[in-house]
Design a protein around this motif. Structure first.
Motif, mmCIF file in Angstrom:
data_model
loop_
_atom_site.group_PDB
_atom_site.id
_atom_site.type_symbol
_atom_site.label_atom_id
_atom_site.label_comp_id
_atom_site.label_asym_id
_atom_site.label_seq_id
_atom_site.Cartn_x
_atom_site.Cartn_y
_atom_site.Cartn_z
ATOM 1 N N LEU A 77 11.792 -100.316 21.267
ATOM 2 C CA LEU A 77 10.719 -99.448 20.819
ATOM 3 C C LEU A 77 11.337 -98.313 20.006
ATOM 4 O O LEU A 77 12.557 -98.153 19.992
ATOM 5 C CB LEU A 77 9.930 -98.866 22.000
ATOM 6 N N MET A 78 10.495 -97.523 19.342
ATOM 7 C CA MET A 78 11.009 -96.358 18.631
ATOM 8 C C MET A 78 9.951 -95.253 18.650
ATOM 9 O O MET A 78 8.768 -95.521 18.836
ATOM 10 C CB MET A 78 11.427 -96.699 17.203
ATOM 11 N N ASP A 79 10.402 -94.017 18.498
ATOM 12 C CA ASP A 79 9.475 -92.911 18.296
ATOM 13 C C ASP A 79 10.084 -91.936 17.301
ATOM 14 O O ASP A 79 11.251 -92.037 16.932
ATOM 15 C CB ASP A 79 9.098 -92.229 19.617
ATOM 16 N N GLY A 80 9.258 -90.981 16.854
ATOM 17 C CA GLY A 80 9.721 -89.973 15.912
ATOM 18 C C GLY A 80 9.184 -90.187 14.517
ATOM 19 O O GLY A 80 9.651 -91.085 13.808
ATOM 20 N N GLY A 81 8.186 -89.408 14.121
ATOM 21 C CA GLY A 81 7.673 -89.464 12.760
ATOM 22 C C GLY A 81 6.558 -90.449 12.514
ATOM 23 O O GLY A 81 6.081 -90.570 11.385
ATOM 24 N N VAL A 82 6.109 -91.166 13.540
ATOM 25 C CA VAL A 82 5.023 -92.138 13.358
ATOM 26 C C VAL A 82 3.710 -91.364 13.201
ATOM 27 O O VAL A 82 3.285 -90.660 14.111
ATOM 28 C CB VAL A 82 4.927 -93.098 14.559
ATOM 29 N N ARG A 83 3.074 -91.508 12.039
ATOM 30 C CA ARG A 83 1.874 -90.730 11.745
ATOM 31 C C ARG A 83 0.693 -91.580 11.297
ATOM 32 O O ARG A 83 -0.351 -91.028 10.917
ATOM 33 C CB ARG A 83 2.180 -89.689 10.647
ATOM 34 N N SER A 84 0.830 -92.904 11.361
ATOM 35 C CA SER A 84 -0.268 -93.767 10.918
ATOM 36 C C SER A 84 -0.025 -95.191 11.370
ATOM 37 O O SER A 84 1.078 -95.562 11.790
ATOM 38 C CB SER A 84 -0.385 -93.737 9.394
ATOM 39 N N GLY A 85 -1.077 -96.002 11.224
ATOM 40 C CA GLY A 85 -0.923 -97.423 11.479
ATOM 41 C C GLY A 85 -0.020 -98.095 10.468
ATOM 42 O O GLY A 85 0.612 -99.115 10.765
ATOM 43 N N VAL A 86 0.066 -97.532 9.260
ATOM 44 C CA VAL A 86 1.004 -98.052 8.260
ATOM 45 C C VAL A 86 2.441 -97.849 8.747
ATOM 46 O O VAL A 86 3.290 -98.735 8.603
ATOM 47 C CB VAL A 86 0.776 -97.362 6.904
ATOM 48 N N ASP A 87 2.711 -96.679 9.357
ATOM 49 C CA ASP A 87 4.041 -96.444 9.930
ATOM 50 C C ASP A 87 4.329 -97.420 11.063
ATOM 51 O O ASP A 87 5.466 -97.874 11.223
ATOM 52 C CB ASP A 87 4.146 -95.008 10.452
ATOM 53 N N VAL A 88 3.314 -97.736 11.858
ATOM 54 C CA VAL A 88 3.487 -98.718 12.922
ATOM 55 C C VAL A 88 3.929 -100.050 12.314
ATOM 56 O O VAL A 88 4.872 -100.689 12.791
ATOM 57 C CB VAL A 88 2.186 -98.895 13.736
ATOM 58 N N PHE A 89 3.268 -100.465 11.252
ATOM 59 C CA PHE A 89 3.623 -101.712 10.572
ATOM 60 C C PHE A 89 5.078 -101.682 10.114
ATOM 61 O O PHE A 89 5.826 -102.653 10.308
ATOM 62 C CB PHE A 89 2.694 -101.923 9.371
ATOM 63 N N LYS A 90 5.496 -100.583 9.497
ATOM 64 C CA LYS A 90 6.866 -100.465 9.007
ATOM 65 C C LYS A 90 7.870 -100.587 10.154
ATOM 66 O O LYS A 90 8.909 -101.256 10.020
ATOM 67 C CB LYS A 90 7.049 -99.133 8.293
ATOM 68 N N ALA A 91 7.587 -99.919 11.276
ATOM 69 C CA ALA A 91 8.507 -99.969 12.407
ATOM 70 C C ALA A 91 8.627 -101.381 12.971
ATOM 71 O O ALA A 91 9.723 -101.832 13.318
ATOM 72 C CB ALA A 91 8.052 -99.000 13.497
ATOM 73 N N ILE A 92 7.505 -102.079 13.072
ATOM 74 C CA ILE A 92 7.544 -103.454 13.573
ATOM 75 C C ILE A 92 8.350 -104.331 12.612
ATOM 76 O O ILE A 92 9.175 -105.145 13.018
ATOM 77 C CB ILE A 92 6.120 -104.017 13.748
ATOM 78 N N ALA A 93 8.132 -104.149 11.313
ATOM 79 C CA ALA A 93 8.851 -104.944 10.314
ATOM 80 C C ALA A 93 10.346 -104.700 10.366
ATOM 81 O O ALA A 93 11.146 -105.603 10.079
ATOM 82 C CB ALA A 93 8.312 -104.627 8.919
#
Length: 388
Positions: free
Chosen positions: A312-328
């Protein structure tokens, strides 16, 4: 011309503005700020913006599904509400509002060691098992008692935070007099409280009791932030090593996630001591300034141990688009802290529900325009470029 009135808050920054208007300055800056010059705090957000998604069209994306599994349990999307200390001072019984919103959205909620609401209150408010976050403090019997109470209250996942052997230098807190036990500091906080009568009534009066619910016998009054700071300085254990996590693993029978990993060597050590997963994190930029952003460290850690443990990760996630980037880039899920607390402070439980709904819709749109329909199908192939 006057400022534009936003009738409906949508983004975390919208809720941040509401929170700033409603919270006493010392509390707003406590949750909003970071360590030292706040460079890492900024880079957590900025580095997400530098990751570009590969748009792919004319794919059949008719059956989008954001559901996934986190720590062995189903979730509506790969998002977890992160542990936030003293959340019950940002809204009336704030942790209760958070867990109810998380339950409604179908995502996990994590209670902080230094939350205002105790474990049994969260259990009463929650319809499903929640997570518990732990700091290693010097008194191991206190740790043992906390873990036993967490298990007794149905917690099935422990988030063990390892990047806080001592608190970071958070200059905003000093400027606001949070750590000043003298007359100047006390008068300063009284003045700040006087500028927010709504908070004083809704949280200060109606939100009682104000105590560290799970540590009330150790630090009874979280509103005395100078006493809280002194307790932290005495109790956080600078001698903790990986051997202590082996001891912890012998007590805790549920899932164990190690939070605060930024290096591949530490990730491999977490795997070696039997952790089920880890959280790539720099504590939201609140500990050591000038360390790398979490998202920039994620790909290498995921490559090193991602096939053997959950990432998992945290820090700077501000949108569902960021969620997509982290998963990718290799995460199985993200944790959000400031966004849900800003929403709760600014608009209550409904604000958190609405924010999570926006995250989910943003994630769906990112998936649709990337040509994927399931979380498991999101990969590095969906990233156009990164700066690393």
């Amino acid at each position: 011309m006057g400022k534009t009135l936003n009738l409906i808050p949508v983004t975390p920054l919208d809720y941040r503005r509401l929170a700033e208007a409603r919270l006493p300055r010392f509390l707003f800056d406590y949750i909003d700020g970071g360590a030292n010059d706040e460079r890492t705090l900024a880079s957590n957000v900025d580095d997400f913006a530098r990751v570009l998604i590969k748009q792919q069209v004319l794919r059949n994306v008719d059956n989008l599904d954001t559901s996934t599994e986190i720590a062995g349990k189903p979730a509506s999307m790969p998002v977890v509400l992160a542990p936030v200390g003293m959340a019950g001072l940002f809204g009336r019984r704030g942790e209760v509002q958070g867990v109810r919103a998380a339950n409604a959205a179908g995502v996990p909620f994590t209670l902080s060691t230094v939350g205002i609401c105790p474990l049994d209150e969260i259990r009463s408010a929650s319809s499903v098992p929640f997570w518990f976050q732990l700091y290693m403090i010097r008194d191991r019997e206190v740790i043992r008692d906390l873990l036993q109470r967490a298990m007794a209250n149905g917690c099935d996942t422990l988030v063990f935070t390892v990047d806080l052997p001592m608190p970071g230098m958070r200059h905003r807190d000093v400027r606001n007099g949070m750590l000043d036990t003298g007359l100047r500091g006390k008068l300063g906080k009284v003045w700040q409280l006087g500028t927010r009568p709504g908070w004083v009534w809704d949280v200060g009066v109606k939100g009682k009791p104000h105590s560290f619910g799970n540590l009330a016998h150790v630090v009874p009054d979280p509103t005395d932030l100078a006493v809280f700071s002194q307790w932290i300085n005495r109790q956080f254990d600078t001698s903790v090593t990986w051997k202590d996590i082996e001891w912890l693993r012998g007590i805790w029978k549920g899932k164990l996630l190690i939070k605060g990993i930024l290096q591949t060597g530490d990730a491999r050590d977490a795997l070696a001591v039997g952790a089920d997963g880890l959280i790539v994190s720099n504590h939201g930029g609140r500990q050591l300034d000038s360390v790398a952003s979490s998202i920039s460290k994620l790909p290498a850690i995921a490559e090193a141990v991602g096939g053997q443990m959950e990432i998992l990760m945290d820090g700077g996630v501000r949108s569902g688009v960021d969620v997509f980037k982290a998963i990718a880039l290799g995460a199985s899920a993200v944790m959000i802290g400031r966004p849900w607390v800003w929403a709760m402070a600014g608009a209550g439980e409904q604000g958190v529900r609405d924010l999570l709904a926006v995250f989910k819709r943003e994630l769906e749109i990112a998936m649709a325009l990337s040509g994927v329909t399931r979380i498991a199908d999101i990969s590095r192939d969906n990233i156009d470029s990164t700066p690393w």
